[in-house]
Design a protein around this motif. Structure first.
Motif, PDB file in Angstrom:
ATOM      1  N   GLY A   1     -15.143   5.517   0.641  1.00 43.86           N
ATOM      2  CA  GLY A   1     -16.094   6.468   0.065  1.00 43.86           C
ATOM      3  C   GLY A   1     -15.404   7.570  -0.723  1.00 43.86           C
ATOM      4  N   LEU A   2     -14.237   8.039  -0.243  1.00 42.84           N
ATOM      5  CA  LEU A   2     -13.521   9.103  -0.937  1.00 42.84           C
ATOM      6  C   LEU A   2     -12.960   8.602  -2.258  1.00 42.84           C
ATOM      7  CD1 LEU A   2     -12.726  12.070  -0.576  1.00 42.84           C
ATOM      8  CD2 LEU A   2     -10.596  11.306   0.477  1.00 42.84           C
ATOM      9  N   VAL A   3     -12.472   7.354  -2.284  1.00 45.57           N
ATOM     10  CA  VAL A   3     -11.967   6.768  -3.526  1.00 45.57           C
ATOM     11  C   VAL A   3     -13.090   6.684  -4.557  1.00 45.57           C
ATOM     12  CG1 VAL A   3     -11.075   4.660  -4.577  1.00 45.57           C
ATOM     13  CG2 VAL A   3     -10.080   5.496  -2.436  1.00 45.57           C
ATOM     14  N   LYS A   4     -14.251   6.233  -4.115  1.00 43.66           N
ATOM     15  CA  LYS A   4     -15.392   6.103  -5.036  1.00 43.66           C
ATOM     16  C   LYS A   4     -15.845   7.470  -5.536  1.00 43.66           C
ATOM     17  CE  LYS A   4     -17.161   1.737  -3.185  1.00 43.66           C
ATOM     18  NZ  LYS A   4     -18.284   1.057  -2.495  1.00 43.66           N
ATOM     19  N   LEU A   5     -15.807   8.489  -4.651  1.00 41.48           N
ATOM     20  CA  LEU A   5     -16.199   9.840  -5.057  1.00 41.48           C
ATOM     21  C   LEU A   5     -15.254  10.373  -6.121  1.00 41.48           C
ATOM     22  CD1 LEU A   5     -17.755  12.497  -4.745  1.00 41.48           C
ATOM     23  CD2 LEU A   5     -16.252  13.068  -2.829  1.00 41.48           C
ATOM     24  N   VAL A   6     -13.943  10.219  -5.922  1.00 41.29           N
ATOM     25  CA  VAL A   6     -12.958  10.712  -6.891  1.00 41.29           C
ATOM     26  C   VAL A   6     -13.104   9.949  -8.212  1.00 41.29           C
ATOM     27  CG1 VAL A   6     -10.485  10.857  -7.404  1.00 41.29           C
ATOM     28  CG2 VAL A   6     -11.330  11.511  -5.142  1.00 41.29           C
ATOM     29  N   ALA A   7     -13.293   8.636  -8.116  1.00 42.61           N
ATOM     30  CA  ALA A   7     -13.460   7.836  -9.342  1.00 42.61           C
ATOM     31  C   ALA A   7     -14.683   8.296 -10.129  1.00 42.61           C
ATOM     32  CB  ALA A   7     -13.593   6.362  -8.967  1.00 42.61           C
ATOM     33  N   GLN A   8     -15.772   8.602  -9.432  1.00 44.38           N
ATOM     34  CA  GLN A   8     -16.990   9.079 -10.095  1.00 44.38           C
ATOM     35  C   GLN A   8     -16.775  10.437 -10.741  1.00 44.38           C
ATOM     36  OE1 GLN A   8     -20.341   9.339  -7.430  1.00 44.38           O
ATOM     37  NE2 GLN A   8     -21.591  10.474  -8.893  1.00 44.38           N
ATOM     38  N   GLU A   9     -16.165  11.368 -10.007  1.00 42.78           N
ATOM     39  CA  GLU A   9     -15.965  12.724 -10.519  1.00 42.78           C
ATOM     40  C   GLU A   9     -14.942  12.761 -11.653  1.00 42.78           C
ATOM     41  OE1 GLU A   9     -17.574  15.475  -9.796  1.00 42.78           O
ATOM     42  OE2 GLU A   9     -18.863  14.504  -8.317  1.00 42.78           O
ATOM     43  N   CYS A  10     -14.013  11.817 -11.659  1.00 48.44           N
ATOM     44  CA  CYS A  10     -12.971  11.789 -12.698  1.00 48.44           C
ATOM     45  C   CYS A  10     -13.318  10.810 -13.817  1.00 48.44           C
ATOM     46  CB  CYS A  10     -11.629  11.410 -12.085  1.00 48.44           C
ATOM     47  SG  CYS A  10     -11.010  12.614 -10.898  1.00 48.44           S
ATOM     48  N   SER A  11     -14.540  10.284 -13.784  1.00 46.29           N
ATOM     49  CA  SER A  11     -15.032   9.364 -14.814  1.00 46.29           C
ATOM     50  C   SER A  11     -14.130   8.149 -14.983  1.00 46.29           C
ATOM     51  CB  SER A  11     -15.170  10.103 -16.160  1.00 46.29           C
ATOM     52  OG  SER A  11     -16.023  11.207 -16.026  1.00 46.29           O
ATOM     53  N   ILE A  12     -13.729   7.588 -13.856  1.00 51.91           N
ATOM     54  CA  ILE A  12     -12.890   6.386 -13.869  1.00 51.91           C
ATOM     55  C   ILE A  12     -13.790   5.176 -13.721  1.00 51.91           C
ATOM     56  CG2 ILE A  12     -11.080   5.114 -12.654  1.00 51.91           C
ATOM     57  CD1 ILE A  12      -9.985   7.854 -11.765  1.00 51.91           C
TER      58      ILE A  12
ATOM     59  N   ILE B   1     -12.213  -4.663  -3.779  1.00 49.39           N
ATOM     60  CA  ILE B   1     -13.001  -4.826  -2.549  1.00 49.39           C
ATOM     61  C   ILE B   1     -12.163  -4.361  -1.366  1.00 49.39           C
ATOM     62  CG2 ILE B   1     -14.224  -6.456  -1.077  1.00 49.39           C
ATOM     63  CD1 ILE B   1     -14.534  -8.255  -3.554  1.00 49.39           C
ATOM     64  N   LYS B   2     -12.776  -3.571  -0.508  1.00 43.56           N
ATOM     65  CA  LYS B   2     -12.064  -3.022   0.648  1.00 43.56           C
ATOM     66  C   LYS B   2     -11.536  -4.137   1.548  1.00 43.56           C
ATOM     67  CE  LYS B   2     -12.519   0.133   4.569  1.00 43.56           C
ATOM     68  NZ  LYS B   2     -13.395   1.042   5.325  1.00 43.56           N
TER      69      LYS B   2
ATOM     70  N   ILE C   1      -7.756  -1.473  -5.750  1.00 47.81           N
ATOM     71  CA  ILE C   1      -7.465  -0.148  -5.223  1.00 47.81           C
ATOM     72  C   ILE C   1      -7.983   0.010  -3.802  1.00 47.81           C
ATOM     73  CG2 ILE C   1      -7.968   2.314  -5.513  1.00 47.81           C
ATOM     74  CD1 ILE C   1      -8.045   1.763  -8.574  1.00 47.81           C
ATOM     75  N   LEU C   2      -9.114  -0.567  -3.533  1.00 50.12           N
ATOM     76  CA  LEU C   2      -9.715  -0.462  -2.198  1.00 50.12           C
ATOM     77  C   LEU C   2      -9.115  -1.452  -1.199  1.00 50.12           C
ATOM     78  CD1 LEU C   2     -13.500  -0.110  -3.178  1.00 50.12           C
ATOM     79  CD2 LEU C   2     -11.931   1.703  -2.476  1.00 50.12           C
ATOM     80  N   GLY C   3      -8.189  -2.262  -1.643  1.00 57.04           N
ATOM     81  CA  GLY C   3      -7.662  -3.341  -0.823  1.00 57.04           C
ATOM     82  C   GLY C   3      -7.029  -2.892   0.489  1.00 57.04           C
ATOM     83  N   SER C   4      -6.250  -1.815   0.473  1.00 57.89           N
ATOM     84  CA  SER C   4      -5.566  -1.361   1.679  1.00 57.89           C
ATOM     85  C   SER C   4      -5.527   0.170   1.698  1.00 57.89           C
ATOM     86  CB  SER C   4      -4.144  -1.895   1.734  1.00 57.89           C
ATOM     87  OG  SER C   4      -3.355  -1.346   0.682  1.00 57.89           O
ATOM     88  N   MET C   5      -5.183   0.698   2.863  1.00 58.41           N
ATOM     89  CA  MET C   5      -5.104   2.148   2.964  1.00 58.41           C
ATOM     90  C   MET C   5      -3.988   2.695   2.065  1.00 58.41           C
ATOM     91  SD  MET C   5      -4.784   4.609   6.340  1.00 58.41           S
ATOM     92  CE  MET C   5      -6.273   3.921   7.054  1.00 58.41           C
ATOM     93  N   LYS C   6      -2.912   1.935   1.942  1.00 65.17           N
ATOM     94  CA  LYS C   6      -1.800   2.382   1.102  1.00 65.17           C
ATOM     95  C   LYS C   6      -2.211   2.441  -0.367  1.00 65.17           C
ATOM     96  CE  LYS C   6       3.118   1.615   0.307  1.00 65.17           C
ATOM     97  NZ  LYS C   6       4.316   0.814   0.649  1.00 65.17           N
ATOM     98  N   SER C   7      -2.963   1.448  -0.829  1.00 66.13           N
ATOM     99  CA  SER C   7      -3.410   1.444  -2.229  1.00 66.13           C
ATOM    100  C   SER C   7      -4.423   2.561  -2.470  1.00 66.13           C
ATOM    101  CB  SER C   7      -4.012   0.088  -2.587  1.00 66.13           C
ATOM    102  OG  SER C   7      -5.134  -0.212  -1.776  1.00 66.13           O
TER     103      SER C   7
END
Length: 417
Positions: free
Chosen positions: A314-325, A331-332, A337-343
């Motif tokens: 959810g945090l990755v998606k929020l940052v991507a939305q706010e940064c217009s990415i 897929i988690k 990017i969502l593949g692993s915690m490290k990514s």
């Protein structure tokens, strides 16, 4: 020169005229000198007034033999004092005072032969640093009586008192019954990047005010979980002269709440407090969303620990939305990017993003400034508070934050890594 028995009585007026009588008067009226030196200075001054030993002894309340001894000591040291007075170096005053003190001080005495040798004392101290279980004692740490007993059993000494053992340990600074918590954190040594991360965070702290002027806000965040709304069963009794406030021991539980909040490093104020009964991925995302909603045109650097909810989908998606990415996030648990915690962590730490996160190394919560503020609110509000409901406690926390921000100041962070 007169003689009384085996002691020499000296007419000291001409001598003290040479040897600065004001200095002896300073010694004889001093409140900081040892009393014995003050008394002996008085003996010398009264002898300079041509009083005999009997008169001096009666006047200052001491014995005839004491007066004779110190008049004799002074007479034998006249040459040394005169030579020192002729010295004209930068520390001449101090040197002369030191010589007079040494003349008026007791001579070194041999004293009693020591009962224990340095080697025996060293072995007792060494024994105190070992585990008592290795010697058959079912103890978690040594006590004085057990140490004294074991020292005799080991043949270090024939016998030794508890008081002697205590004296040896105190002199060596050894207290086997004391301990403090220590955390073995091998990842700090195994991970070469650990100290580099700390240096990076400290560097951001030190530049926070400058970054704020350039439009980049630096925040420190974390969760304060499981805050209990405790109501004291009976009212506290206020503080009185000679008596502290009395805090009721028994309490009634009314539930818990979690606080997620952000400390603005540039000025030490607390922003966007988020209170909820849970502390999960959604809660942290909502708290971050609430923070950045107040400054859509600003950049954000958010410092936090490496908890999984701080690296969530959810945090990755929020940052991507706010940064217009618009790139595919994947897929988690499978790819992208969502593949692993490290990514996900790498994405959230990307310095090219308007909103980026900086993570403290494991076991390094002390680097996170929000932890300092959590200590402040706990000491000043929560520890002694009494609340009849969770809602009352939540409002109290918000009121405290509002009041705290009126006088908030940036923490004086000096550690640079």
């Amino acid at each position: 020169m007169e003689e009384y028995g085996n002691y020499i009585s000296v007419a000291l007026l001409p001598l003290l005229a040479i040897l600065q009588p004001h200095r002896w008067k300073n010694f004889s009226t001093s409140y900081s000198m040892p009393s014995c030196i003050v008394l002996r200075s008085k003996i010398i001054l009264m002898a300079a007034e041509e009083k005999n030993n009997t008169q001096i002894a009666k006047a200052i309340g001491t014995s005839y033999s004491t007066v004779s001894i110190w008049r004799n000591r002074f007479y034998n040291s006249i040459d040394l004092i005169a030579q020192t007075e002729e010295y004209d170096g930068p520390d001449c005053e101090k040197k002369l005072s030191d010589v007079i003190k040494s003349v008026l001080s007791d001579k070194q005495r041999p004293g009693k032969e020591p009962v224990f040798t340095p080697e025996q004392i060293m072995l007792i101290n060494e024994l105190a640093c070992k585990n008592p279980k290795d010697f058959g004692y079912e103890l978690s740490c040594w006590n004085l009586a057990s140490l004294a007993k074991e020292a005799g059993r080991q043949g270090i000494v024939e016998s030794v008192s508890v008081a002697s053992v205590q004296r040896f340990l105190k002199f060596a600074g050894i207290a086997p019954w004391k301990n403090r918590y220590w955390l073995n954190s091998p990842e700090k040594h195994d991970d070469p990047e650990s100290f580099k991360k700390i240096e990076t965070i400290c560097g951001i702290y030190l530049q926070a005010a400058e970054l704020a002027e350039c439009g980049t806000e630096v925040y420190s965040t974390d969760e304060m979980t499981g805050i209990q709304a405790l109501e004291r069963k009976y009212p506290d009794k206020p503080v009185r002269p000679g008596s502290p406030a009395l805090h009721e021991f028994e309490y009634i539980r009314h539930g818990t709440i979690s606080l997620i909040t952000f400390l603005r490093v540039a000025d030490g104020s607390i922003q966007s407090p988020y209170l909820n009964s849970t502390r999960n991925e959604e809660d942290f995302c909502n708290a971050v969303r609430q923070l950045i909603a107040e400054g859509a045109d600003k950049n954000y650097i958010i410092i936090c620990d490496g908890l999984n909810t701080h690296k969530s989908e959810g945090l990755v998606k929020l940052v991507a939305q706010e940064c217009s990415i618009t790139a595919d996030l994947g897929i988690k648990g499978k790819e992208g990017i969502l593949g692993s915690m490290k990514s996900r962590e790498s994405f959230l730490m990307d310095e090219s993003h308007r909103i980026r996160f900086v993570y403290t190394p494991k076991h390094s919560s002390w680097v996170n400034q929000i932890e300092i503020w959590f200590g402040i609110i706990n000491r000043k509000l929560l520890k002694k508070g009494s609340y009849k409901s969770v809602a009352e406690m939540a409002q109290s926390i918000l009121n405290f934050i509002k009041q705290y921000n009126l006088t908030a100041k940036a923490f004086n962070w000096k550690y640079a890594g």
